[in-house]
Design an enzyme around this catalytic site. Sequence first.
Site, PDB file in Angstrom:
ATOM      1  N   ASN A   1      48.131  46.634 -26.822  1.00 40.86           N
ATOM      2  CA  ASN A   1      49.330  45.864 -27.202  1.00 40.86           C
ATOM      3  C   ASN A   1      50.568  46.669 -26.801  1.00 40.86           C
ATOM      4  OD1 ASN A   1      51.324  44.387 -28.456  1.00 40.86           O
ATOM      5  ND2 ASN A   1      50.768  45.022 -30.536  1.00 40.86           N
TER       6      ASN A   1
ATOM      7  N   SER B   1      47.371  53.589 -35.070  1.00 40.45           N
ATOM      8  CA  SER B   1      47.451  54.952 -34.527  1.00 40.45           C
ATOM      9  C   SER B   1      46.140  55.416 -33.890  1.00 40.45           C
ATOM     10  CB  SER B   1      47.917  55.930 -35.615  1.00 40.45           C
ATOM     11  OG  SER B   1      49.210  55.592 -36.050  1.00 40.45           O
TER      12      SER B   1
ATOM     13  N   LYS C   1      53.580  45.805 -27.019  1.00 39.66           N
ATOM     14  CA  LYS C   1      54.735  45.470 -27.873  1.00 39.66           C
ATOM     15  C   LYS C   1      55.960  45.172 -26.994  1.00 39.66           C
ATOM     16  CE  LYS C   1      52.718  48.336 -31.390  1.00 39.66           C
ATOM     17  NZ  LYS C   1      52.798  48.738 -32.771  1.00 39.66           N
TER      18      LYS C   1
ATOM     19  N   GLU D   1      53.759  43.466 -37.496  1.00 39.41           N
ATOM     20  CA  GLU D   1      55.191  43.527 -37.168  1.00 39.41           C
ATOM     21  C   GLU D   1      55.806  42.130 -37.224  1.00 39.41           C
ATOM     22  OE1 GLU D   1      54.689  45.802 -33.570  1.00 39.41           O
ATOM     23  OE2 GLU D   1      54.201  47.547 -34.794  1.00 39.41           O
TER      24      GLU D   1
ATOM     25  N   HIS E   1      50.226  39.643 -36.182  1.00 45.52           N
ATOM     26  CA  HIS E   1      50.434  41.103 -36.145  1.00 45.52           C
ATOM     27  C   HIS E   1      51.360  41.485 -37.301  1.00 45.52           C
ATOM     28  CE1 HIS E   1      51.679  45.090 -34.836  1.00 45.52           C
ATOM     29  NE2 HIS E   1      50.589  45.098 -34.090  1.00 45.52           N
TER      30      HIS E   1
ATOM     31  N   GLY F   1      51.630  52.711 -35.843  1.00 44.76           N
ATOM     32  CA  GLY F   1      52.780  53.408 -35.260  1.00 44.76           C
ATOM     33  C   GLY F   1      53.247  54.603 -36.069  1.00 44.76           C
TER      34      GLY F   1
ATOM     35  N   GLU G   1      44.109  46.105 -39.473  1.00 47.80           N
ATOM     36  CA  GLU G   1      45.149  47.082 -39.161  1.00 47.80           C
ATOM     37  C   GLU G   1      45.916  47.401 -40.440  1.00 47.80           C
ATOM     38  OE1 GLU G   1      46.303  47.046 -34.830  1.00 47.80           O
ATOM     39  OE2 GLU G   1      47.493  45.473 -35.709  1.00 47.80           O
TER      40      GLU G   1
HETATM   41  C1  PEP Z   1      49.304  47.818 -32.912  1.00 52.13           C
HETATM   42  O1  PEP Z   1      50.180  47.555 -32.094  1.00 52.13           O
HETATM   43  O2  PEP Z   1      48.651  46.904 -33.402  1.00 52.13           O
HETATM   44  C2  PEP Z   1      49.055  49.211 -33.290  1.00 52.13           C
HETATM   45  C3  PEP Z   1      47.999  49.463 -34.000  1.00 52.13           C
HETATM   46  O3  PEP Z   1      49.960  50.158 -32.874  1.00 52.13           O
HETATM   47  P1  PEP Z   1      49.718  51.769 -32.841  1.00 52.13           P
HETATM   48  O4  PEP Z   1      48.417  51.997 -32.133  1.00 52.13           O
HETATM   49  O5  PEP Z   1      50.903  52.297 -32.111  1.00 52.13           O
HETATM   50  O6  PEP Z   1      49.639  52.222 -34.271  1.00 52.13           O
END
Ligand code: PEP
Length: 264
Positions: free
Chosen positions: A9, A225, A11, A98, A96, A186, A180
């Site tokens: 992803n 992460s 983003k 975010e 997601h 992040g 997640e």
């Molecule tokens: C994500 O974008 O769903 C994500 C898990 O980001 P990151 O790996 O940067 O934590």
Amino acid sequence: MDKKLVVGNWKMNLLREEALELSGAIVSLLGEDYDACQVVLVPPYTVLDVVGRRISGSNIDLGAQNVFGRISGAFTGEISAPMLLDAGCNWVIIGHSERRHILGETDEQIREKLLLSISCGLKIILCVGETEVQREEAIRGSEDISARKELLFSPTKTQIENALHDLDEERISDIVIAYEPVWAIGTGKNATSSEIAEVHGYIRELLTEMFPGLGGSVKVLYGGSVKTGNIEKIMSVDEVGGVLVGGASLSADSFFRIIKSVGG
Ligand code: PEP
């Protein structure tokens, strides 16, 4: 869908040249025939076309980061499922964290997007997971282990039930769940193997209860992460069907190493 899945992803990152360079580097490192696991690149809308062309001929799939819950019409600024298909996508990320927590997306909107996208033929990556406050409340909330677990799983349960209730069982094979934990996205913080196993196990139980025939076979990813340094540990958890990678998917080298750790 029995191969493990690795989703990158991107983003809100990368302009055309950068996107072309990153997707090209991933194809070169993997080789066009690589299919030991399913890889999906999820760039921003503006470079879907560029990336789609670059990965065409390889086994890498293209996905979008979001979709709107209507087919077409007066919805300025939105993008529909037929538009995503037309741009070469066969996957879309829905819900997601975010979008839920920064953009205020509701469970109702997420369900609407999901139902329409499935009916249009897209495969769905449905993101779910608890916030840090919800996890801490669960841990502080009860001495009793089963009550603690109930509190801990409750946000994930609600998100899954609200998105998938009364769905035709046969549609479930078009859905992948990405667990997640919001506090791990992040942030560089990681869920431990036992934390991942606990929630993944619960998600599997819930899906089996909701869809007794096929629920047990739904792929459940981990995201939060994921890096080259922790991928082996994450993939050692039996229930993990792959990973959703944010930051580390922006480097061809890291993303390649993660893919190789998952698929070999
Ligand atoms: C994500 O974008 O769903 C994500 C898990 O980001 P990151 O790996 O940067 O934590």
